[in-house]
Design a protein around this motif. Sequence first.
Motif, mmCIF file in Angstrom:
data_model
loop_
_atom_site.group_PDB
_atom_site.id
_atom_site.type_symbol
_atom_site.label_atom_id
_atom_site.label_comp_id
_atom_site.label_asym_id
_atom_site.label_seq_id
_atom_site.Cartn_x
_atom_site.Cartn_y
_atom_site.Cartn_z
ATOM 1 N N SER A 61 9.538 21.114 2.853
ATOM 2 C CA SER A 61 10.549 20.594 2.033
ATOM 3 C C SER A 61 10.441 19.094 2.182
ATOM 4 N N LEU A 62 10.579 18.763 3.496
ATOM 5 C CA LEU A 62 10.615 17.384 3.700
ATOM 6 C C LEU A 62 9.353 16.648 3.081
ATOM 7 N N GLU A 63 8.288 17.145 3.101
ATOM 8 C CA GLU A 63 7.046 16.584 2.520
ATOM 9 C C GLU A 63 7.267 16.347 1.066
ATOM 10 N N SER A 64 7.843 17.545 0.457
ATOM 11 C CA SER A 64 7.834 17.469 -1.197
ATOM 12 C C SER A 64 8.977 16.372 -1.710
ATOM 13 N N LEU A 65 10.047 16.391 -0.871
ATOM 14 C CA LEU A 65 11.064 15.331 -1.099
ATOM 15 C C LEU A 65 10.464 14.039 -1.173
ATOM 16 N N VAL A 66 9.680 13.751 0.332
ATOM 17 C CA VAL A 66 8.850 12.501 0.218
ATOM 18 C C VAL A 66 8.022 12.118 -0.917
ATOM 19 N N PRO B 188 0.914 -1.135 -0.021
ATOM 20 C CA PRO B 188 -0.140 0.192 -0.057
ATOM 21 C C PRO B 188 0.765 1.314 -0.042
ATOM 22 N N SER B 189 0.457 2.400 -0.785
ATOM 23 C CA SER B 189 1.182 3.518 -0.836
ATOM 24 C C SER B 189 1.468 4.272 0.226
ATOM 25 N N PRO B 190 0.538 4.378 1.143
ATOM 26 C CA PRO B 190 0.833 5.039 2.805
ATOM 27 C C PRO B 190 1.784 4.440 3.564
ATOM 28 N N ASP B 191 2.056 3.084 3.464
ATOM 29 C CA ASP B 191 2.999 2.322 4.009
ATOM 30 C C ASP B 191 4.506 2.704 3.471
ATOM 31 N N ILE B 192 4.363 2.803 2.157
ATOM 32 C CA ILE B 192 5.663 2.975 1.566
ATOM 33 C C ILE B 192 6.167 4.725 1.752
ATOM 34 N N LYS B 193 4.859 5.285 1.669
ATOM 35 C CA LYS B 193 5.400 6.911 1.973
ATOM 36 C C LYS B 193 5.851 6.840 3.438
ATOM 37 N N ARG B 194 5.153 6.390 4.583
ATOM 38 C CA ARG B 194 5.438 6.350 5.889
ATOM 39 C C ARG B 194 7.107 5.797 6.071
ATOM 40 N N ASP B 195 7.740 4.720 5.393
ATOM 41 C CA ASP B 195 8.815 4.257 5.703
ATOM 42 C C ASP B 195 9.835 5.191 4.983
ATOM 43 N N ILE B 196 9.451 5.790 3.881
ATOM 44 C CA ILE B 196 10.512 6.698 3.073
ATOM 45 C C ILE B 196 10.555 8.037 3.825
ATOM 46 N N SER B 197 9.408 8.503 4.836
ATOM 47 C CA SER B 197 9.661 9.412 5.630
ATOM 48 C C SER B 197 10.377 9.558 6.749
ATOM 49 N N ILE B 198 10.299 8.297 7.332
ATOM 50 C CA ILE B 198 11.169 8.002 8.210
ATOM 51 C C ILE B 198 12.639 7.984 7.888
ATOM 52 N N PHE B 199 12.822 7.429 6.808
ATOM 53 C CA PHE B 199 14.137 7.149 6.520
ATOM 54 C C PHE B 199 14.724 8.625 6.063
ATOM 55 N N LEU B 200 14.171 9.574 5.324
ATOM 56 C CA LEU B 200 14.489 10.746 4.867
ATOM 57 C C LEU B 200 14.768 11.612 6.358
ATOM 58 N N ALA B 201 13.807 11.583 6.987
ATOM 59 C CA ALA B 201 14.033 12.546 8.286
ATOM 60 C C ALA B 201 15.196 12.150 9.045
ATOM 61 N N PHE B 202 15.579 10.891 9.178
ATOM 62 C CA PHE B 202 16.850 10.507 10.096
ATOM 63 C C PHE B 202 18.174 10.654 9.287
ATOM 64 N N GLN B 203 18.028 10.538 7.945
ATOM 65 C CA GLN B 203 19.193 10.593 6.973
ATOM 66 C C GLN B 203 19.539 12.205 7.094
#
Length: 612
Positions: A111-116, A70-85
Motif C-alpha cells: 500500500s505504501l509503495e502504491s501511494l508513493v 532525478p525521479s529516483p531521488d524524488i521517489k525516495r524523499d516522498i517515500s521517507i515523508f509518507l512513511a513518517f507521516q
Amino acid sequence: MTTIVVVVDALDECDREDDATAIVRLLSMAEEVTSVRLRFFVTSRPELPIRLGFKHIGDSYRDLALHEIPSPDIKRDISIFLAFQLAHIRQNFNETITGPGLPPDWPPSTSLESLVDMAVPLFIFASTACLFIADSNYGDPEEQLNRILEYHKTGGWSQLHKTYLPILDQLLLERTDSGPVSRPENKKAEIITWFREIVGTIVILADPLPAVSLARILGRRQFDVDSKLRGLHSVLNISEEPRVPVKLLHLSFRDFLIDYKNRDANPFWVDEQETHERLAARCLHQLSTGDTLRKDICGVQYACLYWVHHLKGSRVRLHDRHQALQFLQHHFLHWLEALSLIGRISEGIGLIDELQSLVDLDNGAEVSRFLYDAKRFTLNCRSVIDHAPLQLYSSALIFAPEGSVIRQTFQNHISWITTKPAMERNWDPCLQTLEGHSGWVNSVAFSSDGGRLASGSDDGTIKLWNAATGALQSTLEGHSDGVRSVAFSSDGGRLASGSDDGTIKLWDTATGALQSMLEGYSDWVNSVAFSSDSRRLASGSDDGTIKLWDTATGALQQTLDTSTDSTKLSFHSSGSYLDTNIGHLELVDGTKASSGALGVNRYSYGLSRDAS
C-alpha cells in the motif's frame, strides 16, 4: 563565521509582481553583509518577472528546477515523508480508541509503495493524502487510505485529479451503518451547487476572506458557510478563529478546480468566468444596499477594492444599461470616499482605467463619457481627498469644470452653496499637479515603461511617483545640496542623480537604497545620462568636464575637458557619441570630437515613452 539560512517559500504568491522582484534585489544585497554568512533558500513557480529578476542580479545564485531532479531521488524523499507521516497518523489514531487499533506494520508495504507511485513527483499529493487519511470525519485511516488507492487503478486521470477527487468525492457519499453509499442524484446536484458557489468563490477571490466576510458577500448565514466547509480541512486552511481568512492549502487546488480542459471529468469543476461575474454582481449589490456606502461609512473593503477585478474576470463589456454604470451614477463619490478612508485612493485611478478597457465601443457612449470624466476628476482632487475625504462632497465638486459629468451628476451635494466660483467649462490639458517638494524642481525623468516619474529638487531630495496615479512611492535622501539632474537606467531598476554638492548617486528604485556615490567634480553636477545598455553613465558639470563612469563598479573611465558648463547630455543609441549643449562628442579611444552646436538648456527635463 556564523551561517544563517533564510527560507522564502512561494515567492510567486506575492500580491504584486513588483514586490517579488524587489525581494530578489534585496536578496542580492546580502553579499554586502560581513558579520554573518547569509544564505537564502527560495521556492517559486518560474514566473517571468521572477526569472528576469534573478537574471538581473548576475551569477550570485544557483538555480534548481524541480522537474530536473532525478525521479529516483524524488521517489525516495516522498517515500521517507509518507512513511513518517503514516506512522504518526497510526500512533495518534491508536491513542484515541479503546480497541487494538492499527497494527505496528500498518500500512502494508504494498500500500505504501502504491501511494508513493501515485504521489511522484508531487509532494503536494503526499501532503494532501496524509491530511485526508488523518481526517476522522469520513472514516478510520485504513478506510481513507484504501479510498485513495482505489484511484490508483483509474487510468487517464491527471495527477491533480488523483490528488483531490478522492477528497471531494466524499461529499457525494452518505454514511450509513453498512458504510458509505452514494447520495441520490438530486442531493449530489445540491452539493455541487453550493460547492461551486462557496468553494468556487474561495478559489477565485483576489484576497482571502474570513468565513464571516465570505458569508456576507455571498448573502449566506455564517453558520451555513462554516458547516459546509467543515469537511474540507484537507484542502483548505480553516481556522477556529472566525476572523482569520479561509485559505487554500496549495494553489494546485485552484488549478484543479478551474481546469477547463478537464471539466468533463471533474464534477466539481468551477467556471471561472461565471464565478467572476457572480462575484462582481454580489460586490455591487453589497455596496449599493442599505448604509454600506454612505457618507462617513467605510463600507466593505473587499467589495470596494475588487468588484472591478471580478468584473474584468467575467469578460463582460460595459454598455450604457450595465449595473456598473448605475452603481457609479449613484455611488461614485461614496466609493472614492471609502477608498480614501482605507488608504487606497490611488488604486481607484487604476480601477477606473480597467473599467475603461471594458467599455463596449458600440453601445457604451454614456459609460465612456462618465469614466473619462471620473478619471479626470479623481486625478484632479486625489491629493485633497487623500487627506480630507469629505471634501469630495464640496470643494472637489465646486472646483471641477462646470461641464464635468461628475459635477453635474452629483450637483445636489453643492446646491446649498449659493455663491460658487466661476470655473472653466471643460477640463484643461493639465492632468495632475504633484506636490511634495519644498524647493524648486530642477529635473524630471520618466522610466522607460512610462510607469514612474522621478523629480529632483533644490530641497536635496529625489521623489519617485506613480506616473498613472500621481501617488508618491518613495523619497530618496542623501545629497547635501540641491539635485540638478535625474535619469533612469533602461530597465528602470536604477536611478542616477547629479547634485550641487558635486556628487552623483546611484539608487535602487525598488528599495530606495543608495547603491554607490561617484565623486570627482569640483563644482555642480548639472546633467546625468545612462547609455542604452545602462553599463555606462555620463555626467556633466560646471567645472567644464564630462565624466564617463562604469555603473557596475563606480570606476571613472574617462574625463572629457569641454572648457565650458555641461548642462545637457545624452548617449546616442549607438553609444559612440554624446549629444551635449556644445555639440556631438565622439567617444573613440578616450578622445573627443565636437560638431553641430546645440542650444543651451539650464535645467533637465524628460518625456514619457509615448510623449504624452
